[in-house]
Design an enzyme around this catalytic site. Structure first.
Site, PDB file in Angstrom:
ATOM      1  CG  HIS A  57    -131.925 -25.061  83.916  1.00  0.00           C
ATOM      2  ND1 HIS A  57    -132.451 -25.373  85.188  1.00  0.00           N
ATOM      3  CD2 HIS A  57    -132.838 -26.302  82.883  1.00  0.00           C
ATOM      4  CE1 HIS A  57    -133.614 -25.786  85.167  1.00  0.00           C
ATOM      5  NE2 HIS A  57    -133.178 -26.075  84.330  1.00  0.00           N
ATOM      6  NE  ARG A 148    -125.040  12.968  77.948  1.00  0.00           N
ATOM      7  CZ  ARG A 148    -125.459  13.327  77.273  1.00  0.00           C
ATOM      8  NH1 ARG A 148    -126.315  13.144  75.464  1.00  0.00           N
ATOM      9  NH2 ARG A 148    -125.172  14.848  77.860  1.00  0.00           N
ATOM     10  NE  ARG A 149    -128.328  12.880  83.758  1.00  0.00           N
ATOM     11  CZ  ARG A 149    -128.831  14.280  85.117  1.00  0.00           C
ATOM     12  NH1 ARG A 149    -130.032  14.347  85.170  1.00  0.00           N
ATOM     13  NH2 ARG A 149    -128.156  15.333  84.475  1.00  0.00           N
ATOM     14  CB  CYS A 168    -121.797 -11.216  90.776  1.00  0.00           C
ATOM     15  SG  CYS A 168    -121.218 -12.043  91.551  1.00  0.00           S
ATOM     16  CB  ALA A 190    -116.534 -12.171  85.783  1.00  0.00           C
ATOM     17  CG  ASP A 191    -118.011 -18.121  87.810  1.00  0.00           C
ATOM     18  OD1 ASP A 191    -116.908 -19.099  87.249  1.00  0.00           O
ATOM     19  OD2 ASP A 191    -118.352 -19.265  89.384  1.00  0.00           O
ATOM     20  CG  ASN A 199    -124.025 -13.283  85.243  1.00  0.00           C
ATOM     21  OD1 ASN A 199    -122.833 -13.338  85.089  1.00  0.00           O
ATOM     22  ND2 ASN A 199    -124.978 -12.893  86.229  1.00  0.00           N
ATOM     23  CG  LEU A 230    -111.647 -19.310  83.364  1.00  0.00           C
ATOM     24  CD1 LEU A 230    -110.769 -19.953  82.273  1.00  0.00           C
ATOM     25  CD2 LEU A 230    -112.712 -19.438  83.327  1.00  0.00           C
ATOM     26  CE1 TYR A 231    -113.744 -19.021  92.536  1.00  0.00           C
ATOM     27  CE2 TYR A 231    -115.403 -19.100  91.190  1.00  0.00           C
ATOM     28  CZ  TYR A 231    -115.081 -18.172  91.976  1.00  0.00           C
ATOM     29  OH  TYR A 231    -115.197 -17.172  93.123  1.00  0.00           O
TER      30      TYR A 231
END
Length: 286
Positions: A57, A148-149, A168, A190-191, A199, A230-231
């Site tokens: 979505h 590099r910041r 997350c 990470a789901d 993401n 993974l759930y």
């Protein structure tokens, strides 16, 4: 590290975690199959990484990113635009745990991006005296591209325990080379089935937007995950997704007239040529 011109790398990762992940308990009581440490790279010139093996979505992704960029932490803006992805964490029961009214999520992403380290007034509201990391990183990309910041952090240890869902996706860094802007995201949690597709697309969109306002082309988006899981109640959905053939990635169009990151509207962003399989529903672990 896995590199791909489409979502094959992502599919390889969820297949690997399904088949080889360590079974673990978790905060939600759902149970996971987990793997620690993974990286995916997407060359943004090859297409916009919006998964095609299930419909994702884009409206929710876009408005959530606008919400972060506004520095907003109340779900009203999202709900006013028909976006419900934060509803489970904004109930009266959830927010009351931290002494906040229903809908107010506290010092999450938008606050940390735009007002990091702000002090509190006597009424409990935040003063506008923190670090505006978004403005600062864009200024640095323009004035000191070899730095590099070029980092924005959503993780503030002092406030991570003051919210129902600590960030997350915790830190992202930009890199400029050969007139191209690349971005790497570090995601502590990470789901893989529900969250990571959002993401990947969200930070790829942000990279395009910042590249445009800095007069740069896009380079790579690099996703780095910590606890990649993974759930257990997503395994059937993962199997269904892995049975599908991916289509070509779509293209992203941005209104070329926009030169300020905060001037983008929904109509200034368009995903072109998006062909996908149907969405796959799965329960959210809260």
């Amino acid at each position: 590290m896995i590199t791909s011109k489409n979502e094959a790398a992502y599919l390889d990762l969820i297949r690997y975690v399904r088949d080889h992940g360590t079974e673990k308990g978790d905060r939600t009581g759902t149970g996971t199959r987990s793997h620690f440490g993974a990286q995916l790279r997407f060359d943004l010139k090859d297409g916009f990484p919006l998964l095609t093996t299930k419909k994702v979505h884009m409206k929710s992704i876009t408005y959530e990113l606008f919400w972060f960029l506004k520095g907003d932490t109340h779900v009203k803006y999202l709900q006013d635009h028909g976006v419900r992805i934060w509803n489970e964490w904004s109930t009266a029961e959830q927010t009351a745990r931290f002494g906040r009214p229903e809908g107010e999520l506290g010092p999450i992403y938008g606050h940390q991006w735009r007002n990091y380290g702000a002090t509190k007034a006597e009424d409990g509201r935040y003063n506008q005296d923190g670090v505006d990391q978004v403005v600062e990183v864009i200024e640095q990309i323009k004035s000191n591209p070899n730095s590099r910041r070029l980092i924005v952090s959503g993780w503030n240890p002092a406030e991570a325990t003051q919210v129902a869902l600590p960030p997350c996706h915790t830190l992202f860094q930009f890199f400029v080379a050969d007139g191209k802007l690349s971005c790497q995201l570090y995601q502590r949690s990470a789901d893989l089935f529900l969250g990571v597709p959002f993401n990947i697309a969200s930070y790829s969109l942000l990279t395009h937007m910042i590249a445009q306002v800095c007069d740069l082309e896009v380079g790579e988006f690099i996703w780095t995950g910590g606890d990649c899981h993974l759930y257990q109640n997503h395994i059937d959905q993962v199997n269904e997704q892995l049975s599908r053939e991916a289509y070509e990635l779509p293209k992203l169009w941005l209104n070329p007239e926009i030169k300020d990151i905060f001037d983008f509207t929904f109509d200034d962003i368009r995903v072109e040529g998006y062909q996908s399989h149907p969405a796959i529903k799965a329960p959210v672990a809260v």
